[in-house]
Design an enzyme around this catalytic site. Structure first.
Site, PDB file in Angstrom:
ATOM      1  N   HIS A  16       1.386  -1.146  -0.172  1.00 31.55           N
ATOM      2  CA  HIS A  16       0.030   0.072  -0.454  1.00 31.55           C
ATOM      3  C   HIS A  16       0.681   1.345  -0.094  1.00 31.55           C
ATOM      4  CE1 HIS A  16      -3.976   2.304   1.512  1.00 31.55           C
ATOM      5  NE2 HIS A  16      -3.395   3.224   1.363  1.00 31.55           N
ATOM      6  N   ARG A  20       1.728   9.112  -6.057  1.00 27.35           N
ATOM      7  CA  ARG A  20       1.496  10.853  -6.302  1.00 27.35           C
ATOM      8  C   ARG A  20       2.331  11.146  -7.952  1.00 27.35           C
ATOM      9  NH1 ARG A  20      -1.924  11.041  -1.929  1.00 27.35           N
ATOM     10  NH2 ARG A  20      -1.353  11.698  -0.055  1.00 27.35           N
ATOM     11  N   HIS A 177      -4.719  -0.710   5.659  1.00 29.79           N
ATOM     12  CA  HIS A 177      -3.360  -0.019   7.138  1.00 29.79           C
ATOM     13  C   HIS A 177      -5.194  -0.374   8.666  1.00 29.79           C
ATOM     14  CE1 HIS A 177      -6.756   3.034   5.271  1.00 29.79           C
ATOM     15  NE2 HIS A 177      -5.348   3.275   4.288  1.00 29.79           N
ATOM     16  N   ASP A 250       1.596   2.555   3.510  1.00 30.23           N
ATOM     17  CA  ASP A 250       1.078   3.937   3.126  1.00 30.23           C
ATOM     18  C   ASP A 250       1.651   4.541   3.724  1.00 30.23           C
ATOM     19  OD1 ASP A 250      -1.733   5.317   2.499  1.00 30.23           O
ATOM     20  OD2 ASP A 250      -2.065   5.412   5.320  1.00 30.23           O
TER      21      ASP A 250
HETATM   22 ZN   LIG Z   1      -3.532   4.997   1.908  1.00 31.95          ZN
END
Ligand SMILES: [Zn+2]
Length: 351
Positions: A16, A20, A177, A250
């Site tokens: 995960h 961007r 997460h 994350d």
């Molecule tokens: Zn995320």
């Protein structure tokens, strides 16, 4: 005494991560690619990645940030909307490198405005995913502003995820997460169709970190850090060796400017030291022998992908994370543990 301690594991994967786009992407992808063989790239761009063609273009842009001979394989996820069709699911299942769909409840986190407003709107699509063995990756929080922010994961699991799992038991679901004892318990109590990723920062910190010595925007992420009892439940799950839990950082870069302002963005940047921090956590739990399963095996097994053949060696040799990573003319990212010592280093890779 322990300065020469090394640990060699199968090459890990980050299940995960947020890359961007544009200049910030070029800054962050090499950090992930230096540590992980594969990464599950989240599709919450603006506009989001909803089609196979968009995912293919995005993947090419990611690869273009790396040298041509880089051994890194980004895996792609598509963004579920109220308008996703079964036909799109069939196309996604046939596409190389696409392994899942991300469910963002509308308005739950960064760039989630086009997310799903009601899971009941997309049941045929979810049934199609189950047929094609595509994985549903869930941001498991309700976005109802009336619900206390610390309870949003537990409420989502009880009201939405548990009923969904009962309705389509064959659908593979990842609680992305996971941050609460309730989330851990849900995963443990369901069969092998449900798993969870766990970040390094949720294993390292409880919610006090956001207020330590003053308000700390760089410790603000979603799902938000929780109280200590939840952190301990996550650590126990990660160290248990259960195949249902695996690494997903994350890592979510934002510029300093976008975090340090009114309405600062949610997200912690950890890709610069992700494996180093996971190994430190596992060492602190006296569970170093469980790191390889968590970081290198369980995720690939859950997705039905081959485990990585290469190796990564970590060494207990301290270094200091930089106070920031500068990019472009005036931008910088403040990383997790900025300016702080990190106990472990990457010693080598054998791909
Ligand atoms: Zn995320």
């Amino acid at each position: 005494m322990s300065e020469n301690l090394t640990l060699t594991i199968a090459q890990p994967d980050d299940w995960h991560v947020h890359f961007r786009q544009g200049a910030i992407m070029a800054q962050v992808v090499p950090h992930t690619a230096a540590r992980f063989a594969r990464a599950m790239v989240m599709p919450n761009l603006s506009p989001p990645i909803v089609t196979v063609a968009q995912a293919r273009n995005y993947r090419a842009e990611i690869m273009a940030t790396l040298p041509a001979d880089a051994k890194f394989n980004p895996l792609m996820s598509l963004y579920l909307t109220d308008h996703t069709t079964r036909q799109q699911v069939t196309e996604a299942a046939a596409a190389q490198h696409i392994v899942g769909y991300k469910l963002y409840p509308a308005a739950s986190t960064t760039n989630s405005a086009r997310g799903v407003t009601r899971v009941s709107n997309i049941m045929p699509v979810l049934e199609g995913m189950a047929e094609h063995r595509l994985v549903l990756q869930v941001h498991a929080e309700v976005s109802d502003p009336e619900v206390d922010i610390f309870d949003r994961e537990a409420v989502f699991i009880e009201q939405i995820l548990a009923p969904l799992h009962r309705e389509i038991p064959d659908l593979k679901i990842i609680v992305e997460h996971v941050t609460t004892a309730q989330g851990v318990q849900f995963v443990q109590q369901t069969g092998d169709q449900v798993a969870a990723t766990i970040t390094a920062h949720h294993l390292m910190f409880n919610r006090n970190e956001m207020f330590r010595g003053g308000l700390r925007p760089h410790a603000y992420c979603l799902p938000v850090l929780k109280r200590e009892s939840h952190r301990l439940a996550l650590r126990k799950a990660a160290a248990s060796g259960s195949r249902a839990f695996f690494a997903g950082t994350d890592s979510a870069p934002h510029t300093r400017q976008s975090k340090q302002r009114d309405y600062g963005c949610a997200g912690i940047y950890s890709a610069h030291a992700a494996m180093e921090l996971y190994v430190e956590v596992f060492e602190s739990m006296q569970a170093l022998e469980k790191l390889e399963g968590f970081a290198s095996h369980h995720g690939a097994d859950f997705y039905g992908l081959a485990r990585n053949a290469g190796k990564l060696t970590l060494q207990k040799k301290p270094w200091r994370a930089p106070p920031s990573y500068r990019f472009g003319r005036q931008h910088e990212i403040i990383p997790l543990c900025a300016g702080q010592p990190i106990a472990w280093s990457i010693a080598g890779r054998d791909c």
